[in-house]
Design an enzyme around this catalytic site. Structure first.
Site, PDB file in Angstrom:
ATOM      1  N   LYS A   1      18.080 -17.575 -12.583  1.00 24.75           N
ATOM      2  CA  LYS A   1      18.520 -17.243 -11.088  1.00 24.75           C
ATOM      3  C   LYS A   1      17.045 -17.396 -10.918  1.00 24.75           C
ATOM      4  CE  LYS A   1      22.509 -16.627  -9.537  1.00 24.75           C
ATOM      5  NZ  LYS A   1      23.712 -16.282 -11.091  1.00 24.75           N
TER       6      LYS A   1
ATOM      7  N   GLU B   1      21.807 -12.880  -0.916  1.00 23.11           N
ATOM      8  CA  GLU B   1      23.348 -12.902  -1.143  1.00 23.11           C
ATOM      9  C   GLU B   1      23.082 -12.030  -2.925  1.00 23.11           C
ATOM     10  OE1 GLU B   1      22.563 -15.813  -1.321  1.00 23.11           O
ATOM     11  OE2 GLU B   1      23.634 -16.346  -3.040  1.00 23.11           O
TER      12      GLU B   1
ATOM     13  N   SER C   1      23.741 -19.508 -19.572  1.00 23.66           N
ATOM     14  CA  SER C   1      23.238 -19.063 -18.092  1.00 23.66           C
ATOM     15  C   SER C   1      22.538 -17.233 -18.357  1.00 23.66           C
ATOM     16  CB  SER C   1      24.108 -19.064 -17.730  1.00 23.66           C
ATOM     17  OG  SER C   1      25.065 -18.791 -17.608  1.00 23.66           O
TER      18      SER C   1
HETATM   19  C1  PLP Z   1      24.661 -16.401 -11.181  1.00 28.51           C
HETATM   20  C2  PLP Z   1      25.420 -16.830 -12.229  1.00 28.51           C
HETATM   21  C3  PLP Z   1      26.484 -17.469 -12.848  1.00 28.51           C
HETATM   22  C4  PLP Z   1      27.311 -18.719 -11.887  1.00 28.51           C
HETATM   23  O1  PLP Z   1      26.256 -19.694 -11.152  1.00 28.51           O
HETATM   24  P1  PLP Z   1      25.856 -20.640 -11.235  1.00 28.51           P
HETATM   25  O2  PLP Z   1      25.568 -21.356  -9.256  1.00 28.51           O
HETATM   26  O3  PLP Z   1      27.305 -21.950 -11.082  1.00 28.51           O
HETATM   27  O4  PLP Z   1      24.898 -21.227 -12.175  1.00 28.51           O
HETATM   28  C5  PLP Z   1      26.708 -17.847 -14.370  1.00 28.51           C
HETATM   29  N1  PLP Z   1      25.705 -17.461 -15.154  1.00 28.51           N
HETATM   30  C6  PLP Z   1      24.947 -16.312 -14.549  1.00 28.51           C
HETATM   31  C7  PLP Z   1      24.574 -15.441 -15.858  1.00 28.51           C
HETATM   32  C8  PLP Z   1      24.933 -16.145 -13.648  1.00 28.51           C
HETATM   33  O5  PLP Z   1      24.124 -15.201 -13.003  1.00 28.51           O
END
Ligand code: PLP
Length: 401
Positions: free
Chosen positions: A94, A116, A384
């Site tokens: 993020k 948000e 992620s």
């Molecule tokens: C917010 C988040 C996601 C999902 O959001 P995407 O916009 O689909 O990437 C996935 N993994 C983590 C660790 C997140 O914080």
């Protein structure tokens, strides 16, 4: 480093039939102004240089590429490589987008940021960059998410942000987005809305994608360096779709690299308790953009369910809808128990506690994809984020068993 982009969207913000700008007239001016400012910044070496420098010195990029040998052995097939977005500052991808948008807002002369948040990771990233840049930050969060993700609420407050509780509807991400849009409409003269994924009206799906392609650009180079070839597969979880689109886009022209998005199957798509917008939704409009959404026959947005708050959203970015319809990317889903199992395996076998969101992508790779491939083949997975935020959820799930 210049930003990699696919050639879309068109001038109207369309990815094929998807995307666009389905918003009240009062927002059209602000979205036009934002598009103009973004396009100018995107092509400006000064802006790109400042962003690249902060991504390196503040956010900790490039994040490593890691060959997960024990997960590879466990799956018994293809080599598994993890792109370590969990090691970026604040613990998820993020920050790439929050940093880009906050720098843009500053350039536009805005002094106030609204955002948000669902799981809290985007809110924390926004609060973090606002602290660093000296900007005011207000984060809207559903009270159900505030309960599920209490530590992140405190992190945002410690960083100097104001967290405003949202009590409408299911009190989760969808309602928080609506409330943030309302604030933005009212205060647009001095306020920028940092949306956390590739959703919302044009230019957001394009702009957030561009900021997140740093994931795929780095991973592409790192795979070439580590293995001498591109990966056979690139796999990522899909909530709104930003870490996945950021991974996919730099591989779009590499036709031999198969792109797979993993949605949240929750308790199973057939139960109706899921968050798989492509796998279990239909074409509709949500938060200003046309894409796949989870809705009833008469177009009411339905409540979603996933064990991971970050995937618990009834829509998906319009570029994914287009990639799916073109057949360039495939979308599958993984249910809560499978994601939990992958969460534990990755922790025990690799010493990496993944976010429950990322565990969906890993589960698909371990259970389905890698075992069907041979050891000469490679799978690149976007990790992620880190799973520290999910301790409470995992403890609850353990106790319920
Ligand atoms: C917010 C988040 C996601 C999902 O959001 P995407 O916009 O689909 O990437 C996935 N993994 C983590 C660790 C997140 O914080």
């Amino acid at each position: 480093m210049a930003t990699t982009r696919s050639e879309l969207p068109d001038a109207n913000g369309r990815f094929g039939d998807f995307g666009g700008r389905f918003v009240p007239e009062t927002l059209m001016g602000a979205l036009g102004e934002l598009t103009e400012a973004y396009v100018a910044a995107r092509d400006d070496d000064g802006f790109q240089g400042e962003l690249a420098s902060l991504l390196k010195t503040f956010a900790g990029r490039p994040t490593p590429l890691y060959h997960a040998m024990r997960l590879t052995a466990h799956a018994g097939g293809a080599q598994v490589y993890l792109k370590r977005e969990d090691l970026a500052h604040t613990g998820a991808h993020k920050i790439n987008n929050a940093l880009g948008q906050a720098l843009l807002a500053k350039r536009m002369g805005k002094r106030r940021i609204v955002a948000e948040t669902g799981a809290g990771m985007h809110g924390v990233a926004a609060a973090t960059v606002c602290a660093m840049l000296g900007m005011e930050c207000v984060v809207y969060m559903g009270t159900e998410d505030m309960r599920r993700q209490e530590p992140n609420v405190y992190r945002m407050r410690i960083l100097g942000a104001e967290v405003r509780p949202v009590t409408a509807g299911a009190r989760t991400l969808k309602e928080a987005v609506s409330e943030t849009i309302r604030d933005w409409v009212t205060n647009v003269a001095d306020t920028h809305y940092i949306i956390g994924s590739v959703v919302g009206p044009h230019p957001y799906p394009m702009m957030v994608r561009d900021f997140q392609t740093v994931i795929g650009r780095e991973a592409r180079e790192q795979m070439l360096e580590a293995t001498g070839a591109l990966p056979g597969y690139a796999v990522a979880c899909v909530g709104g779709g930003s870490n996945s689109i950021g991974l996919f886009v730099p591989f779009i022209d590499d036709q031999d690299v198969r792109l797979i998005g993993v949605e949240a199957g929750g308790e199973g798509i057939e139960t109706g308790r899921h968050a798989a917008s492509i796998g279990g939704g239909r074409v509709g409009v949500l938060h200003g953009s046309k894409s796949y959404v989870i809705q009833s026959d008469d177009g009411q947005i339905l409540d979603t369910h996933s064990i991971s708050a970050g995937l618990d959203y009834p829509g998906v970015g319009p570029e994914h809808a287009w990639l799916m319809e073109r057949g360039r990317a495939e979308y599958v889903s993984v249910n809560d128990p499978e994601a939990l199992a992958a969460f534990k395996l990755t922790s025990e076998l690799e010493g990496i506690i993944p976010a429950l969101e990322s565990a969906h992508a890993i589960a698909y790779v371990l259970d389905t994809l890698a075992p069907a491939l041979s050891p000469e083949q490679t799978v690149l997975v976007c990790l992620s984020g880190r799973g520290d935020k999910d301790m409470g959820t995992v403890m609850e799930a353990d106790e319920a068993r």
